[in-house]
Structure formats: C-alpha cells, structure tokens
Design an enzyme around this catalytic site. Structure first.
Site: not given
Ligand code: 13P
Ligand code: ZN
Length: 294
Positions: A184, A156, A130, A225, A154
């Site tokens: 909050e 998940h 990314e 995602h 980023h």
């Molecule tokens: P990478 O291992 O390439 O950082 O990918 C992980 C991810 O969460 C892609 O959205």
């Molecule tokens: Zn991801």
C-alpha cells in the site's frame, strides 16, 4: 463521541443563518482518533486546517478580530488565509465536548507577516508552538498541490520515532524501507517521504527544514520526535499518517523477527514497486528506485 453541534457555532452568532464550521468538529475528531492510536501523549502533536474561501468569509463577518502579532517567519504564500489550529499545550486526549479552549481560528495578514485571533482559544491559549512551521508547510503544500492541500497533522507515533533511531536519516533510505514494508505504501506516498534530523521542537530551524522537505513530499519524519503528514482533508491526512505508521510497524516487526537485520528473506523488489505504480497509474519518485539493494 463529540458533543452537540453547539460547539460548531461558537462565539458570536453567525452572519448567515444556518452556516456552520464542520472543520472544528472534524479536526477534533481527527485528534481524538489519533489519541486512540497512541500517537498523542500529554500535549504531543498538533494540527491545522486552511479554511475555504466561504468559511473564511463567514468567520471574517461573524468573529471580531484581535490585535496583529508578528509571525516567526515571512509566509507570503498563505497571506490573507484563515487557519483553524490547535492550541499550544492542548492535550488531544481531551479533544471532546467544548473545543473552543483547545482550538482557535487565526487570520494571516495579506503579506504573510502577522496573524490575529478570530475565534477560540477561549482559555487564553495561543496557536501551537509549531505554528510557524505549519504556515510554512501549508505554503509548500499549496504550491505542490495546486492549492488542494488543506490539512497539516503532526503526531508522535512510537514506531516512526523508533525507526528514526535505526535508519540513516535521509529521504531515500526511509522511503525505500517503508515502500517495501507493504504494497500500500507506494499508493500513499509515491513521491516518497521527507526526513529531518533531530531539531529543537517549535524552532524556526525545524519549521524551515520541514517546509523545504514538504515542497517535494506529502509527509516528513522528524528524527527522535515524530511525523508530520499533509492532506486535502482530515481523512486524507489521518489516513496518510496511519499508513506510514503501519509501514513502520511492519518494518520493525519484521526486523525484530529477523534477529534485528533488515536483510529480509522475502524483500519486496523494486520491480514490484514499479509494477504496482504502473498498474495504478502512479508516478513513483525515480530517484528512490534502483541502486544498492534494489
Ligand atoms: P504544542 O503543544 O505547542 O502543539 O507542541 C506539541 C508538539 O508536539 C511539539 O512538537
Ligand atoms: Zn511534536
């Protein structure tokens, strides 16, 4: 616990005696804390940090440059900047001890056309898949914050991904649901939240759509995602991620207890959101107030 300070000063000896790069340990610590929250299965998630001018000057002096490689997109707003970034495939559950295989420092050329290696990726790794998105988002957040934002994170988180299967995929709906989940929220994202549909991970389409949203919002939800949050520093970015996840947890818990409905008996009204913002001197995004369900 993170290891000794030896990994804070990897590679060639420092040009300035005693100079360290605490950002390496700090990014590792953020990733490790995120793993502890359950946000990073396998290699899920990535992070980057834009070095300060002092840190960048030290790295330029102390770390040899690799060959230039083209960027996936033009990013003139980050031309000449250096970034600490997680390696593609790196597992945040392994973010302990020697971080040199899991992280790297790269330099972007003056025009924002190419990047080159400066430090790390010691097992032959490369920046996250990314990476183009991170650079375009850094560019957007630098513009939005007068250069204050340095961290893009980023993850998940389960509840955010689950929520993206229930709510219409637009910023107004998500922002209102999460503002109203807990008091909050308006303090953490008064501008609101961005949302992009389910796009291919690592794609230029996802990178561009996210950067477009991050010109206005400090965080963006990636449908089915995850979540991407920005911050001035690591604690700011982590805290924003944490608070958004908490709000999603609360929304889902209340909804489950309410038989699946989001028509809660004691919903937080817009007037209270306004009162909180006024009390704290915050500018709430007016576009998301009023209208249906206010
Ligand atoms: P990478 O291992 O390439 O950082 O990918 C992980 C991810 O969460 C892609 O959205
Ligand atoms: Zn991801």
């Amino acid at each position: 616990m993170l290891g000794p300070s030896s990994f804070l000063r990897p590679g060639p000896p420092p040009a300035a005696e005693g100079f360290e790069l605490p950002c390496i340990a700090e990014l590792g610590a953020m990733a490790w804390r995120g793993f502890g929250q359950g946000w990073h299965e396998r290699n899920g998630g990535n992070a980057s940090y834009r070095l300060t001018a002092l840190e960048a000057a030290w790295v330029r002096e102390a770390c040899p440059a690799g060959p230039w490689e083209p960027l996936g997109a033009l990013a003139p707003g980050v031309g000449g900047e250096l970034f600490l970034v997680s390696a593609t495939g790196s597992c945040f559950h392994a973010m302990e001890g020697d971080l040199a295989p899991l992280l790297g420092i790269v330099e972007v050329d003056g025009e924002g056309l190419a990047w080159r290696h400066r430090w790390g990726f010691s097992d032959g790794g490369r920046p996250t898949s990314e990476f183009t998105g991170h650079l375009l988002i850094h560019q957007a957040r630098m513009a939005a914050t007068d250069g204050a934002a340095r961290v893009i994170y980023h993850a998940h988180p389960t509840s955010v991904v689950a929520l993206s299967k229930l709510l219409p995929l637009n910023p107004r709906t998500f922002t209102r649901a999460l503002w109203k989940a807990m008091t909050e929220s308006v303090m953490v994202f008064p501008e609101g939240l961005g949302v992009v549909g389910c796009l291919v991970p690592g794609s230029l389409e996802l990178a561009r759509a996210s950067a477009e949203q991050m010109r206005r919002f400090p965080a963006v939800i990636w449908a089915s995602h995850g979540l991407l949050a920005s911050g001035e520093g690591f604690d700011d970015a982590f805290g924003r991620m944490h608070a958004i996840v908490k709000a999603a947890d609360i929304h889902l818990a209340a909804r489950t207890a309410n038989g699946g409905s989001d028509r809660f008996p004691n919903e937080l009204p817009d007037a209270t959101l306004r009162a909180i913002a006024e009390g704290l001197g915050l500018q709430l995004n007016e576009a998301f107030l009023g209208g249906e369900g206010a």
